[in-house]
Motif scaffolding. Structure first.
Motif: not given
Length: 516
Positions: A5-12, A131-152
């Motif tokens: 999946v390709t998108t402009e921004t990924l938010v985690i 940025f290329v993100v892989r999830d636990q199912h093996g799916g991948t996501y591509r984005a130019k920017r990433i916003i990490v909002a995972t907390g502590v």
């Protein structure tokens, strides 16, 4: 056929910060996707706080009709256009139940139709180009920017010999009957430690809370992450000599002997004398830290503050990974133990400022501004109107600023809610146009405010005729003038009990004279 999946921004992360970021991106029509490991939004609050009472206030009856003012005492709502999606409509409790937060965040995501993929845990983040993100199912996501909002999300474990013998706040029993007649040590002196102590006081025989340094109380420091009054019943039992105690010192070691635990404590008050004390249970309540393990070496963010948070620029961007931004509680490294970036009522404005930074940098959208007549009267009125109404400067005090920008042609523009450190850098880079000089407008507590007992009526008294504002310890507006990034001078607007800075004699006239 590729499943990427390709998108402009990924938010985690679909906690409060991730939802706020997604809402603003959607409002702006920006392509993005949110990845959330849980089955619903806000899964952190399904588990924490462990005893289920939030300490973020929820004040419904304010006496105000202005929704902006109401946000000053609403610490749980996200910024949203629909008044039906304010947290105050979910419960009347001043200190809400955590389940109400879960319900609220779930509704916020659904009713705003945010693009969230649930049950999608990020397993790895790489950066071959984008940025290329892989999830636990093996799916991948591509984005130019990433916003990490995972907390502590990881327990912070201090370096203590034998610390593996301690139970963790993360999963220790919350049933007081499991601690009947037990002598308990809680390592840590933050709100989670005191929350645990308060819950166990009725059934334990003795509770000790231990940690280095002096205990800091939120009502005195004005940092809401320090010990809150709602959690400090334990202090009464200590000071009134009811068996419990607060130990000021370092834990040197924990050893197990059968069912007993022996803990070495180096007491700071008595020149680091070490004493070994027996306990039935030892609980670790030392807080949490950011989990950087999902990031590959080429895009692993540098950490700071005992490796608890990602290191960030004034624009909340990783200092070593361009186009990786952070949102939410992990942004507190920018105002660590000073303002409110670690909490919803602070970082909701931080996320909005981050969004505006992104709009300016990547889409050429100028920071919202309005033109003000270049006269002392007009600028005074603009400043006074804002400080009497703003919730953003109120909540992120001394961190966010309004700015009055004067161009070389004499044009004056008023911009709102810019991170102070970012403002100085952005003006120097020309991102706010041709600025000759500028004023910053902040709300701040006075110098050494945390060293003054606010209940001592003799402390910091000033004459009714004093309009300088310089001796103010309570929250008050501060206006500073800068030229080429250098501070020229400053003016403090006199504090006011009702936080209404609208007196012609006390507030407006001195500010107008300063501007003149």
């Amino acid at each position: 056929m590729s499943s990427e999946v390709t998108t402009e921004t990924l938010v985690i992360g679909a906690g409060p910060a991730g939802l706020q970021a997604s809402y603003l991106l959607k409002q702006a029509g920006r392509e993005h996707l949110v990845l959330e490991s849980g089955a619903a939004a806000g899964t952190f609050f399904t588990r924490f706080p462990r005893h289920r009472q939030l300490i973020s206030i929820n004040k419904i009856y304010t006496g105000w009709d202005d929704p902006e003012l109401n946000l000053r005492v609403d610490w749980n709502s996200l910024l949203v256009d629909d008044p039906a999606l304010l947290f105050t409509g979910y419960t009347p409790r001043y200190f809400p139940h955590a389940d109400d937060m879960v319900r609220y965040l779930g509704d916020f995501a659904v009713k705003n139709d945010l693009p969230i993929r649930y049950d999608t845990r990020v397993a790895e983040v790489t950066r071959p180009d984008d940025f290329v993100v892989r999830d636990q199912h093996g799916g991948t996501y591509r984005a130019k920017r990433i916003i990490v909002a995972t907390g502590v999300s990881r327990q912070y474990v201090p370096d203590i010999e034998g610390v593996e013998h301690a139970e963790h706040y993360y999963d220790v029993s919350v049933d007081p009957q499991d601690f009947v007649n037990k002598k308990v040590l809680i390592i840590g002196r933050g709100n989670s430690a005191f929350e645990t102590a308060d819950a166990l006081m009725e059934t334990t025989s003795v509770i000790h809370l231990a940690g280095p340094g002096s205990l800091k109380l939120a009502w005195q420091t004005h940092f809401v992450g320090h010990l809150r009054a709602v959690n400090n019943n334990f202090l009464d039992t200590y000071q009134l000599k009811s068996q419990n105690a607060l130990l000021d010192g370092h834990i040197k070691g924990i050893r197990r002997d059968g069912d007993d635990f022996y803990v070495k404590v180096a007491f700071q008050r008595v020149d680091e004398i070490v004493k070994e004390i027996r306990y039935d249970r030892v609980i670790l309540a030392t807080g949490f830290r950011f989990d950087a393990s999902i990031f590959a070496p080429e895009c692993r963010p540098q950490l700071t503050i005992k490796d608890r948070f990602p290191d960030q620029t004034a624009a909340w961007e990783s200092v070593n990974v361009p186009d990786m931004f952070f949102a939410g509680t992990i942004t507190q490294m920018r105002d660590f133990k000073k303002s409110t970036s670690g909490f919803i009522h602070g970082f909701r404005y931080g996320v909005r400022a981050l969004h505006r930074i992104g709009e300016q940098r990547y889409h050429g959208v100028d920071w919202p501004s309005r033109t003000v007549e270049p006269t002392p009267d007009a600028v005074t009125e603009a400043i006074i109107e804002r400080v009497n109404r703003t919730s953003a400067l109120w909540q992120l005090f001394a961190f966010l600023a309004d700015a009055v920008l004067t161009s070389k042609d004499g044009t004056v523009r008023y911009v709102e809610e810019v991170p102070l450190a970012h403002l100085h850098e952005a003006v120097a880079r020309g991102e706010f146009g041709d600025v000759e000089s500028y004023l910053t407008v902040t709300l701040e507590y006075g110098a050494d405010h945390d060293k003054v007992n606010p209940f001592d009526i003799t402390a910091g008294r000033t004459s009714q005729e004093d309009t300088s504002g310089l001796d103010g310890r309570y929250l008050h507006p501060v206006v500073r003038r800068f030229r080429a990034g250098d501070l020229v001078d400053e003016h403090h607007v006199t504090e006011n009990l009702e936080n209404e800075w609208d007196s012609e004699k006390v507030h407006k006239a001195p500010l107008r004279e300063y501007l003149r």
